[in-house]
Scaffold this motif. Structure first.
Motif, PDB file in Angstrom:
ATOM      1  N   ARG A 129      21.814  29.017 -46.107  1.00  0.00           N
ATOM      2  CA  ARG A 129      23.109  29.263 -45.479  1.00  0.00           C
ATOM      3  C   ARG A 129      22.942  29.743 -44.040  1.00  0.00           C
ATOM      4  O   ARG A 129      23.656  29.302 -43.136  1.00  0.00           O
ATOM      5  N   GLY A 130      21.981  30.643 -43.891  1.00  0.00           N
ATOM      6  CA  GLY A 130      21.710  31.162 -42.551  1.00  0.00           C
ATOM      7  C   GLY A 130      21.306  30.059 -41.602  1.00  0.00           C
ATOM      8  O   GLY A 130      21.800  29.954 -40.476  1.00  0.00           O
ATOM      9  N   VAL A 131      20.396  29.195 -42.090  1.00  0.00           N
ATOM     10  CA  VAL A 131      19.923  28.102 -41.241  1.00  0.00           C
ATOM     11  C   VAL A 131      21.084  27.177 -40.893  1.00  0.00           C
ATOM     12  O   VAL A 131      21.248  26.742 -39.757  1.00  0.00           O
ATOM     13  N   LYS A 132      21.922  26.923 -41.887  1.00  0.00           N
ATOM     14  CA  LYS A 132      23.062  26.028 -41.673  1.00  0.00           C
ATOM     15  C   LYS A 132      23.988  26.592 -40.590  1.00  0.00           C
ATOM     16  O   LYS A 132      24.429  25.885 -39.696  1.00  0.00           O
ATOM     17  N   ARG A 133      24.240  27.899 -40.699  1.00  0.00           N
ATOM     18  CA  ARG A 133      25.137  28.524 -39.729  1.00  0.00           C
ATOM     19  C   ARG A 133      24.567  28.380 -38.318  1.00  0.00           C
ATOM     20  O   ARG A 133      25.262  27.991 -37.381  1.00  0.00           O
ATOM     21  N   LEU A 187      22.491  26.184 -37.243  1.00  0.00           N
ATOM     22  CA  LEU A 187      22.598  24.787 -36.799  1.00  0.00           C
ATOM     23  C   LEU A 187      24.014  24.483 -36.333  1.00  0.00           C
ATOM     24  O   LEU A 187      24.224  23.859 -35.294  1.00  0.00           O
ATOM     25  N   ASN A 188      24.980  24.980 -37.102  1.00  0.00           N
ATOM     26  CA  ASN A 188      26.385  24.765 -36.720  1.00  0.00           C
ATOM     27  C   ASN A 188      26.662  25.294 -35.331  1.00  0.00           C
ATOM     28  O   ASN A 188      27.310  24.642 -34.521  1.00  0.00           O
ATOM     29  N   TYR A 189      26.157  26.498 -35.095  1.00  0.00           N
ATOM     30  CA  TYR A 189      26.409  27.094 -33.781  1.00  0.00           C
ATOM     31  C   TYR A 189      25.747  26.286 -32.683  1.00  0.00           C
ATOM     32  O   TYR A 189      26.273  26.160 -31.584  1.00  0.00           O
ATOM     33  N   PHE A 190      24.588  25.715 -32.994  1.00  0.00           N
ATOM     34  CA  PHE A 190      23.941  24.886 -31.970  1.00  0.00           C
ATOM     35  C   PHE A 190      24.768  23.635 -31.683  1.00  0.00           C
ATOM     36  O   PHE A 190      24.851  23.166 -30.558  1.00  0.00           O
ATOM     37  N   VAL A 191      25.364  23.106 -32.721  1.00  0.00           N
ATOM     38  CA  VAL A 191      26.233  21.940 -32.529  1.00  0.00           C
ATOM     39  C   VAL A 191      27.477  22.359 -31.734  1.00  0.00           C
ATOM     40  O   VAL A 191      27.962  21.646 -30.855  1.00  0.00           O
ATOM     41  N   SER A 205      23.278  35.292 -35.140  1.00  0.00           N
ATOM     42  CA  SER A 205      22.981  34.557 -36.375  1.00  0.00           C
ATOM     43  C   SER A 205      21.488  34.507 -36.685  1.00  0.00           C
ATOM     44  O   SER A 205      21.101  33.968 -37.702  1.00  0.00           O
ATOM     45  N   VAL A 206      20.692  35.003 -35.740  1.00  0.00           N
ATOM     46  CA  VAL A 206      19.242  34.966 -36.046  1.00  0.00           C
ATOM     47  C   VAL A 206      18.815  36.285 -36.675  1.00  0.00           C
ATOM     48  O   VAL A 206      19.270  37.357 -36.289  1.00  0.00           O
ATOM     49  N   LYS A 207      17.930  36.144 -37.640  1.00  0.00           N
ATOM     50  CA  LYS A 207      17.403  37.349 -38.289  1.00  0.00           C
ATOM     51  C   LYS A 207      15.986  37.551 -37.788  1.00  0.00           C
ATOM     52  O   LYS A 207      15.189  36.613 -37.773  1.00  0.00           O
TER      53      LYS A 207
END
Ligand code: SF4
Ligand code: SF4
Lengths: 581, 409
Positions: B265-269, B271-275, B370-372
């Motif tokens: 989920r974290g990775v997806k988020r 990625l979304n923000y990068f898009v 969003s980064v941990k």
């Protein structure tokens, strides 16, 4: 004990700071709105003084009041400043007492029992960031909507009920345009187009040769090319009900002009956007109006004088000496006859609107005069008799040292009057013969020229002649000037430029045609019609290059009217509107 | 003096205006002292925070800075405002940038790149003033400070926008402390300054954290600085004491990645923000471009143009002072229109860029949130750290023999 005192001092000073800040801010807003220079009383008295500047007691009174206003202003400012010192002083008290109050425990670090979960914070923060970003977007969208041309259009169209656009529809379009889905540029241009279609431009053309009758228009996006026969860039074209050599004027979405023949003399109002005739008003039942139409020549006619408007009223004058005035909806407000002018070609001076007054140059055989009439009521504000012979030229307003001057050409003199009371400011005898061309001004210099006389540049501060020239002189067409260059068109086809400082002739174009229409400067270009309907566009600079010329197809004697994106042209038989889109 | 603040009366009175004499202070000498002092003070701070890890000298530097740069030099030249001059000089080659202004801009940046935000520590009179009045540090919620932390960036973007369009130097116009240093000025701004100072008493440096555009700029350089401020030379025992000492919340606690969220989920988020990043940039650019004509009202040419247009529509109205000046100077409408159009075109371009940058700020903040990252011990966030040196003495590992003792003011 000591701690309690410190705490109390801190609390009291804090309360003081808060109340005092509020007082200061209120006071500040009061002072900010008063400008000591423009107190109403002083201003009114100053106007009185302008009307009659021999009253020494009045001047003394103005001085005293002015001084008082300035003093009061500075005293209030001083009070404010004293307030600031007190505020800052109390702040220091607060800081010191609070600091000592907390002196003991300030070094003890607080240890949070429950260590922060950074991820929870971050999740929360993300939410806030999204809110803030959406909030800013919303604010921007509100601004876009508020400044949207559709909203203003809606108001306007519902007010004059003339445009056909459905307000609901426009609102819909407005909403759509605010959604950022298409490219920014396409939306922007679409919006701009829509504005020029319906919303009335702020740029008016209230009298012959524009506002102040000075031949300069502030219009933007002015069309540079059109073709009447193929209809390119022609928004509409209508044939003219009755003839006349007068030039159209524009205010808001309305175009006004007049026409007359032996049957009737009429003032017309057309819609700028559609060309639809909105109303017309005939000059009838006017006391003193001559039963018999005066004799006029074919190239002057009964309606050679252009009409004038101030956005509230519009007035027209005819060769019979009849002047009529209507509100913007065509309701007649007043009408009167100024005494049938005896004039061997026919009366031709145009009206000039200035504020609530309209100026009439009435240089006729019998009793030449200049009159200022109230546009709303027709009452005479002032009238000055003149010593000139018959003149066909029109009054202009020149701004000199921030003050308007009413400048009239005549035979034999160019004269300036105070538009407020008709007081003569200066008079320069320099003309002769039949004077048809009007003056123009730039940078405090008034230029006047007439065939068989000369071209003169007059320093309008004192009426001294700066330079003269007689290389090229206009007969009917009037000159136009920028700060550096003067342009004029002669009846024998020469268009020339002059240096406004030295009078030296600059670029000269021999165009082998005839010019009656006057040049108008818009967007850095000089627009000029020849009698056979050819449009010449020059650069309004030292080079005075001929940028373009093209046939429009109809004989044109009147001077066109300019507004944003549009030019309205009256030809011999028709009136048409050129649009940039 | 007052008699010259307003135009003279409109008619002759025979009164002779006295000649105005201005005492000219030796400005060049003062400017030289400014620069020397700037470098010297930043040098002292660098030595104190990097080498000695002590707060004493910094307090003295703060006092000197508030007294000299603040009250004596009246807060001018200031590095914060110099950003605008530099931006204007970069876009408009007719603008000659004074050397002193350039130095005031570049030297703190240079020091930030070398030693972190030592300028902020006590050399900036604004920071120093807030530091000196600070009594207690009530912590604001982290989520709130993160959002407010975007404000300096937006402020910077707007300041640059108005500077390059030659409209206004907003940092100088809306400077809350200048009125305090000058003991006079715009009452509204002074009141803001007083409010900020009261806030600064109970929470660390509100102006620096939530408004200062120059601080935002310095934070970029300090986060990659060559010599970094260290909490302690010895191993951190995770006692958490320093964390609470920092007035600007620049100390990050150790973080065992205990989020309950699944990794996917974290990775997806992320990625979304990068898009979303390019979208946000485009959206910002579009929105700002659409309000460009509103924003351009701050420009005096635009305001004059509007007034002239209004007057042209109703030529009979009484002329305002501005219009009198316009017509009186023989300025032509064409000239004004040309200038107006140039300003509008400039605004179109620069608001688009500004909007894109604002979108970028939002996107980067979101990505940052969003980064941990896993931290084993307490660490300084060098972008946020203003080098106040408070934290050192709280650390139990702090060298006991340090002469400055336990200064923790
Ligand atoms: S953040 Fe800004 S105000 Fe604060 S100390 Fe640094 S430069 Fe000065
Ligand atoms: S020196 Fe320490 S206390 Fe001061 S700002 Fe930096 S991390 Fe915070």
């Amino acid at each position: 004990m000591k701690k309690a005192i410190l705490r109390n001092i801190a609390i009291v000073s804090a309360l003081f700071i808060v109340t005092f800040s509020i007082m200061l801010i209120t006071n500040y807003f009061q002072v900010r709105d008063t400008t000591p220079l423009q107190t109403e009383v002083v201003e009114t008295l100053k106007q009185l003084n302008d009307a009659n500047n021999t009253n020494l007691a009045l001047q003394e009174q103005i001085r005293q009041l002015d001084l008082l206003a300035r003093k009061a202003y500075f005293v209030r400012l001083d009070h404010l400043m004293a307030g600031v010192y007190i505020l800052l002083g109390m702040l220091v008290v607060f800081i010191v007492s609070a600091r000592f109050y907390f002196a003991k425990d300030k070094n003890i670090p607080v240890k949070t029992i429950d260590p922060v979960d950074e991820w929870v914070d971050k999740t929360q923060a993300r939410k806030y960031v999204v809110w803030v970003a959406s909030g800013m977007t919303a604010v921007a969208l509100v601004f876009v909507l508020l400044s949207s041309p559709y909203l203003t259009t809606k108001e306007k169209t519902s007010k004059d009920g003339a445009a056909e656009t459905n307000p609901q529809e426009t609102a819909l379009v407005a909403e759509e345009s605010a959604v950022p889905e298409a490219g920014a540029d396409t939306l922007q241009t679409a919006a701009e187009e829509a504005v020029s279609e319906v919303a009335a431009s702020k740029v008016t053309h209230n009298s012959f040769r524009g506002n102040n009758s000075n031949g300069i228009s502030a219009a933007k996006g002015v069309p540079v090319k059109w073709n009447l026969s193929s209809g390119t860039h022609i928004a509409w074209k209508q044939s003219i009900p009755r003839k006349g050599f007068n030039s159209p004027v524009i205010n808001g979405n309305k175009v006004f002009f007049s026409g007359a023949d032996d049957q009737a003399r009429e003032l017309y109002c057309y819609d700028l956007n559609t060309g639809e005739k909105l109303w017309s008003l005939a000059a009838v039942n006017i006391k003193g109006s001559p039963k018999q139409m005066p004799k006029t020549t074919k190239d002057t006619g009964l309606a050679a004088s252009s009409v004038a408007t101030n956005g509230k009223q519009v007035c027209a004058i005819f060769a019979t000496g009849d002047i009529i005035c209507a509100d913007m909806d065509g309701k007649q407000l007043w009408a009167k006859n100024l005494g049938a002018p005896s004039n061997h070609y026919g009366y031709a001076s145009s009206l000039l609107a200035f504020g609530n007054e309209v100026f009439v140059q009435y240089d006729n055989q019998n009793s030449p005069k200049v009159v200022a009439l109230d546009m709303a009521t027709g009452t005479e504000r002032w009238s000055k008799s003149r010593t000139e012979k018959i003149t066909w030229s029109s009054p202009v307003i020149a701004y000199v040292n921030n003050k308007p001057q009413l400048v009239l050409m005549g035979n034999p003199a160019i004269t300036a009057y105070d538009p407020n009371n008709g007081k003569q400011l200066w008079r320069v005898e320099c003309l002769s013969g039949e004077v048809g061309s009007s003056a123009c001004s730039a940078n405090g210099i008034v230029f006047g020229a007439s065939e068989y006389a000369k071209l003169v540049a007059i320093n309008a501060t004192d009426g001294s002649v700066l330079w003269e020239s007689n290389d090229y002189l206009p007969e009917v067409s009037s000159p136009v000037a920028t700060k550096d260059n003067l342009y004029l068109a002669t009846s024998y086809g020469v268009v020339a430029s002059f240096d406004t400082k030295t009078g030296q002739t600059g670029k000269v174009h021999e165009l082998n045609t005839e010019f009656y229409s006057s040049p108008v400067i818009a967007e850095g270009k000089v627009y000029l019609f020849s009698n056979d309907g050819k449009m010449f566009v020059f650069s309004a600079d030292k080079e005075f290059r001929l940028l373009d010329s093209f046939e429009t197809g109809e004989h044109t004697f009147a001077t066109p009217a300019f507004t944003d994106n549009k030019i309205v042209v009256r030809t011999e038989n028709s009136i048409y509107c050129v649009t940039a889109n | 003096m007052a008699q010259n603040r307003f135009p003279k009366p409109d008619f002759e009175s025979g009164y002779k205006y006295p000649e105005i004499h201005h005492a000219i202070p030796n400005e060049e000498l003062l400017v030289a002292i400014d620069i020397i002092l700037l470098v010297a003070l930043m040098g002292i701070v660098s030595w104190a925070v990097i080498k000695k890890r002590t707060r004493g000298p910094i307090l003295w530097v703060s006092v000197i800075s508030v007294a000299y740069f603040g009250f004596f030099r009246k807060g001018c030249v200031c590095s914060i405002g110099s950003v605008q001059n530099v931006a204007l000089a970069l876009t408009d080659n007719t603008y000659a940038l004074p050397l002193s202004v350039l130095l005031f801009f570049i030297l703190p940046v240079l020091f930030a790149f070398l030693f972190g935000r030592v300028f902020c520590a006590g050399v900036c009179p604004f920071g120093a003033l807030q530091e000196l009045v600070n009594i207690k540090n009530y912590k604001l919620p982290k989520a709130l400070t993160t959002v407010l932390g975007m404000m300096p960036w937006f402020y910077l973007i707007f300041a640059l926008l108005y500077a390059v369009t030659r409209s206004s130097f907003i940092i100088c116009r809306f400077d809350p402390f200048i009125g305090i240093f000058r003991l006079g000025g715009d009452i509204g701004m002074i009141t803001c300054g007083v409010i900020l100072l009261i806030m600064a008493m109970f929470t660390g440096r509100p102006f620096c954290r939530f408004f200062c555009p120059y601080g935002a700029l310095l934070s970029i350089f300090s986060s990659v600085s060559i010599w970094k401020i260290k909490l302690t030379d010895k191993p951190c025992i995770n006692c958490e004491l320093c964390h609470n000492a920092c007035p600007v919340d620049a100390i990050r606690p150790p973080y065992a990645n205990k989020a309950k969220e699944s990794r996917l989920r974290g990775v997806k988020r992320l990625l979304n923000y990068f898009v979303l990043l390019p979208l946000l940039i485009l959206c910002g650019a579009f929105l700002m471009r659409s309000v460009s004509s509103e924003l351009s009202r701050a420009n005096k040419e635009v305001r004059l143009y509007d007034m002239v247009m209004q007057h042209e529509a109703n030529p009979g109205d009484v002329l305002s002072l501005e219009l009198e000046a316009f017509y009186g100077q023989g300025d032509s409408i064409e000239g004004l229109t040309q200038r107006y159009e140039k300003v509008q075109a400039d605004f179109k371009l620069y608001t688009t860029i500004a909007g894109a940058l604002m979108g970028l700020v939002v996107a980067i903040t979101l990505i940052g949130l969003s980064v941990k990252r896993t931290r084993k011990q307490y660490e300084i966030d060098h972008a946020a750290c203003v080098g106040c040196a408070r934290c050192f003495s709280y650390c139990p590992q702090y060298k006991i023999g340090n002469e400055s003792g336990n200064i923790a003011l």
